[in-house]
Scaffold this motif. Structure first.
Motif, PDB file in Angstrom:
ATOM      1  N   VAL A   1      58.761  -9.837  41.495  1.00 30.54           N
ATOM      2  CA  VAL A   1      59.709  -9.163  42.406  1.00 30.54           C
ATOM      3  C   VAL A   1      60.777  -8.434  41.591  1.00 30.54           C
ATOM      4  O   VAL A   1      61.213  -8.910  40.552  1.00 30.54           O
ATOM      5  N   SER A   2      61.194  -7.289  42.077  1.00 32.84           N
ATOM      6  CA  SER A   2      62.273  -6.562  41.401  1.00 32.84           C
ATOM      7  C   SER A   2      63.576  -6.948  42.071  1.00 32.84           C
ATOM      8  O   SER A   2      64.015  -6.328  43.023  1.00 32.84           O
ATOM      9  N   VAL A   3      64.139  -8.030  41.573  1.00 28.87           N
ATOM     10  CA  VAL A   3      65.369  -8.552  42.154  1.00 28.87           C
ATOM     11  C   VAL A   3      66.470  -8.395  41.126  1.00 28.87           C
ATOM     12  O   VAL A   3      66.269  -8.663  39.942  1.00 28.87           O
ATOM     13  N   GLU A   4      67.617  -7.956  41.596  1.00 29.29           N
ATOM     14  CA  GLU A   4      68.765  -7.790  40.706  1.00 29.29           C
ATOM     15  C   GLU A   4      69.770  -8.902  41.013  1.00 29.29           C
ATOM     16  O   GLU A   4      70.011  -9.204  42.184  1.00 29.29           O
ATOM     17  N   ILE A   5      70.352  -9.480  39.969  1.00 28.42           N
ATOM     18  CA  ILE A   5      71.372 -10.517  40.192  1.00 28.42           C
ATOM     19  C   ILE A   5      72.691 -10.017  39.637  1.00 28.42           C
ATOM     20  O   ILE A   5      72.754  -9.540  38.501  1.00 28.42           O
ATOM     21  N   ARG A   6      73.720 -10.087  40.479  1.00 34.02           N
ATOM     22  CA  ARG A   6      75.052  -9.675  40.003  1.00 34.02           C
ATOM     23  C   ARG A   6      76.127 -10.432  40.777  1.00 34.02           C
ATOM     24  O   ARG A   6      75.844 -10.996  41.850  1.00 34.02           O
ATOM     25  N   PRO A   7      77.363 -10.414  40.265  1.00 31.03           N
ATOM     26  CA  PRO A   7      78.445 -11.110  40.966  1.00 31.03           C
ATOM     27  C   PRO A   7      78.748 -10.442  42.299  1.00 31.03           C
ATOM     28  O   PRO A   7      78.654  -9.219  42.421  1.00 31.03           O
TER      29      PRO A   7
ATOM     30  N   LEU B   1      73.112 -22.954  46.105  1.00 32.98           N
ATOM     31  CA  LEU B   1      71.883 -22.228  45.853  1.00 32.98           C
ATOM     32  C   LEU B   1      71.227 -22.018  47.216  1.00 32.98           C
ATOM     33  O   LEU B   1      70.918 -22.993  47.914  1.00 32.98           O
ATOM     34  N   ALA B   2      71.063 -20.790  47.612  1.00 35.79           N
ATOM     35  CA  ALA B   2      70.489 -20.501  48.936  1.00 35.79           C
ATOM     36  C   ALA B   2      69.701 -19.204  48.849  1.00 35.79           C
ATOM     37  O   ALA B   2      70.159 -18.230  48.262  1.00 35.79           O
ATOM     38  N   VAL B   3      68.520 -19.231  49.417  1.00 34.28           N
ATOM     39  CA  VAL B   3      67.676 -18.029  49.460  1.00 34.28           C
ATOM     40  C   VAL B   3      67.287 -17.780  50.906  1.00 34.28           C
ATOM     41  O   VAL B   3      66.939 -18.726  51.646  1.00 34.28           O
ATOM     42  N   ALA B   4      67.359 -16.531  51.338  1.00 38.57           N
ATOM     43  CA  ALA B   4      67.018 -16.174  52.724  1.00 38.57           C
ATOM     44  C   ALA B   4      65.586 -16.606  53.017  1.00 38.57           C
ATOM     45  O   ALA B   4      64.713 -16.465  52.159  1.00 38.57           O
ATOM     46  N   PRO B   5      65.353 -17.121  54.224  1.00 34.37           N
ATOM     47  CA  PRO B   5      63.996 -17.574  54.570  1.00 34.37           C
ATOM     48  C   PRO B   5      62.929 -16.504  54.293  1.00 34.37           C
ATOM     49  O   PRO B   5      61.817 -16.830  53.864  1.00 34.37           O
ATOM     50  N   SER B   6      63.277 -15.249  54.511  1.00 34.39           N
ATOM     51  CA  SER B   6      62.313 -14.150  54.300  1.00 34.39           C
ATOM     52  C   SER B   6      61.949 -13.944  52.830  1.00 34.39           C
ATOM     53  O   SER B   6      60.981 -13.237  52.535  1.00 34.39           O
ATOM     54  N   HIS B   7      62.705 -14.537  51.924  1.00 35.29           N
ATOM     55  CA  HIS B   7      62.509 -14.256  50.491  1.00 35.29           C
ATOM     56  C   HIS B   7      62.134 -15.486  49.668  1.00 35.29           C
ATOM     57  O   HIS B   7      62.212 -15.451  48.436  1.00 35.29           O
TER      58      HIS B   7
ATOM     59  N   ASP C   1      67.496  -7.722  46.776  1.00 34.42           N
ATOM     60  CA  ASP C   1      66.181  -7.098  46.850  1.00 34.42           C
ATOM     61  C   ASP C   1      66.439  -5.721  47.451  1.00 34.42           C
ATOM     62  O   ASP C   1      66.626  -5.614  48.667  1.00 34.42           O
ATOM     63  N   GLY C   2      66.529  -4.688  46.631  1.00 42.28           N
ATOM     64  CA  GLY C   2      67.028  -3.403  47.117  1.00 42.28           C
ATOM     65  C   GLY C   2      68.452  -3.609  47.597  1.00 42.28           C
ATOM     66  O   GLY C   2      69.267  -4.204  46.913  1.00 42.28           O
ATOM     67  N   GLY C   3      68.745  -3.174  48.811  1.00 41.53           N
ATOM     68  CA  GLY C   3      70.102  -3.334  49.328  1.00 41.53           C
ATOM     69  C   GLY C   3      70.326  -4.655  50.046  1.00 41.53           C
ATOM     70  O   GLY C   3      71.419  -4.921  50.543  1.00 41.53           O
ATOM     71  N   THR C   4      69.312  -5.499  50.107  1.00 34.45           N
ATOM     72  CA  THR C   4      69.417  -6.732  50.897  1.00 34.45           C
ATOM     73  C   THR C   4      69.840  -7.902  50.032  1.00 34.45           C
ATOM     74  O   THR C   4      69.239  -8.158  48.982  1.00 34.45           O
ATOM     75  N   MET C   5      70.861  -8.639  50.489  1.00 33.04           N
ATOM     76  CA  MET C   5      71.240  -9.850  49.776  1.00 33.04           C
ATOM     77  C   MET C   5      70.205 -10.933  50.101  1.00 33.04           C
ATOM     78  O   MET C   5      70.018 -11.293  51.253  1.00 33.04           O
ATOM     79  N   ALA C   6      69.519 -11.416  49.070  1.00 30.72           N
ATOM     80  CA  ALA C   6      68.405 -12.341  49.288  1.00 30.72           C
ATOM     81  C   ALA C   6      68.752 -13.771  48.902  1.00 30.72           C
ATOM     82  O   ALA C   6      68.047 -14.708  49.304  1.00 30.72           O
ATOM     83  N   GLY C   7      69.811 -13.973  48.119  1.00 31.55           N
ATOM     84  CA  GLY C   7      70.134 -15.336  47.710  1.00 31.55           C
ATOM     85  C   GLY C   7      71.473 -15.384  47.011  1.00 31.55           C
ATOM     86  O   GLY C   7      72.019 -14.343  46.628  1.00 31.55           O
TER      87      GLY C   7
ATOM     88  N   ARG D   1      60.020 -18.670  47.905  1.00 31.47           N
ATOM     89  CA  ARG D   1      58.817 -18.884  47.092  1.00 31.47           C
ATOM     90  C   ARG D   1      58.414 -17.636  46.319  1.00 31.47           C
ATOM     91  O   ARG D   1      57.231 -17.376  46.111  1.00 31.47           O
ATOM     92  N   ARG D   2      59.409 -16.893  45.898  1.00 24.33           N
ATOM     93  CA  ARG D   2      59.143 -15.742  45.023  1.00 24.33           C
ATOM     94  C   ARG D   2      59.879 -15.923  43.708  1.00 24.33           C
ATOM     95  O   ARG D   2      60.047 -14.959  42.959  1.00 24.33           O
ATOM     96  N   GLY D   3      60.410 -17.112  43.470  1.00 24.55           N
ATOM     97  CA  GLY D   3      61.088 -17.350  42.192  1.00 24.55           C
ATOM     98  C   GLY D   3      62.550 -16.935  42.169  1.00 24.55           C
ATOM     99  O   GLY D   3      63.185 -16.962  41.119  1.00 24.55           O
ATOM    100  N   ILE D   4      63.096 -16.566  43.337  1.00 24.34           N
ATOM    101  CA  ILE D   4      64.477 -16.060  43.344  1.00 24.34           C
ATOM    102  C   ILE D   4      65.470 -17.182  43.042  1.00 24.34           C
ATOM    103  O   ILE D   4      66.420 -16.995  42.274  1.00 24.34           O
TER     104      ILE D   4
END
Ligand SMILES: CC(C)(COP(=O)(O)OP(=O)(O)OC[C@H]1O[C@@H](n2cnc3c(N)ncnc32)[C@H](O)[C@@H]1OP(=O)(O)O)[C@@H](O)C(=O)NCCC(=O)NCCS
Length: 143
Positions: free
Chosen positions: A1-7, A74-80, A52-58, A82-85
């Motif tokens: 997945v192309s996920v970006e992590i930032r503050p 630690l919280a990941v949106a249900p839609s996202h 994930d793009g413009g969506t906050m996923a976790g 089991r993708r390693g986020i």
């Protein structure tokens, strides 16, 4: 997945609270705009989010108290899931804590939260193991 992590930015506090609700994070006394704003400003803490793009996923919170580092929310949106986020967020929190000076990191995890325990029991591969020696005592103080 192309996920970006930032503050997180203060403008995202509403999105953070909404994500925590959707993720089923156990609500706490500090789930408020004011408390999250204070967290974002705190020099020895970081509120990181995965996008994930413009969506906050976790999200994850990393805090350094001068002795140990801690990982919270630690919280990941249900839609996202089991993708390693979550694993990416924990790794990012660890890097952040190491930069602050932490060598040891703890994660507080609710026994009766099966998703959380599922994740953390599998977190050996990213360096976390269960510590059966510890029990937690808590107090909540009025401001
Ligand atoms: C726990 C949570 C953060 C995990 O997020 P996630 O992004 O789905 O986790 P990851 O994809 O990084 O999982 C990494 C590994 O952990 C394990 N794991 C994750 N969720 C699991 C589950 N529900 N059951 C069993 N193992 C699980 C798996 O081994 C997984 O690897 P795999 O998918 O290759 O099998 C997410 O389910 C969540 O937000 N739950 C609700 C809130 C919560 O419980 N927060 C934790 C508070 S400490």
């Amino acid at each position: 997945v192309s996920v970006e992590i930032r503050p997180c930015d203060p403008s995202e506090i509403g999105a953070v609270l909404d994500l925590w609700r959707r993720a089923g994070a156990t609500p706490s006394a500090t789930d408020t705009d004011e408390a999250i704003a204070r967290l974002i400003e705190a020099p020895q803490a970081a509120l990181l989010a995965a996008y994930d793009g413009g969506t906050m996923a976790g999200t994850v919170i990393a805090g350094w108290d001068g002795w140990r580092g801690s990982v919270y929310r630690l919280a990941v949106a249900p839609s996202h899931r089991r993708r390693g986020i979550a694993a990416m967020l924990v790794e990012a929190a660890g890097r952040e804590l190491a930069t602050m000076g932490a060598r040891r990191i703890s994660a507080l995890v609710e026994h009766d939260h099966p998703l959380a325990v599922g994740f953390w029991d599998a977190a050996e591969r990213i360096g976390y193991h269960r510590d059966p020696r510890m029990v937690r005592y808590v107090a909540t103080r009025e401001q």
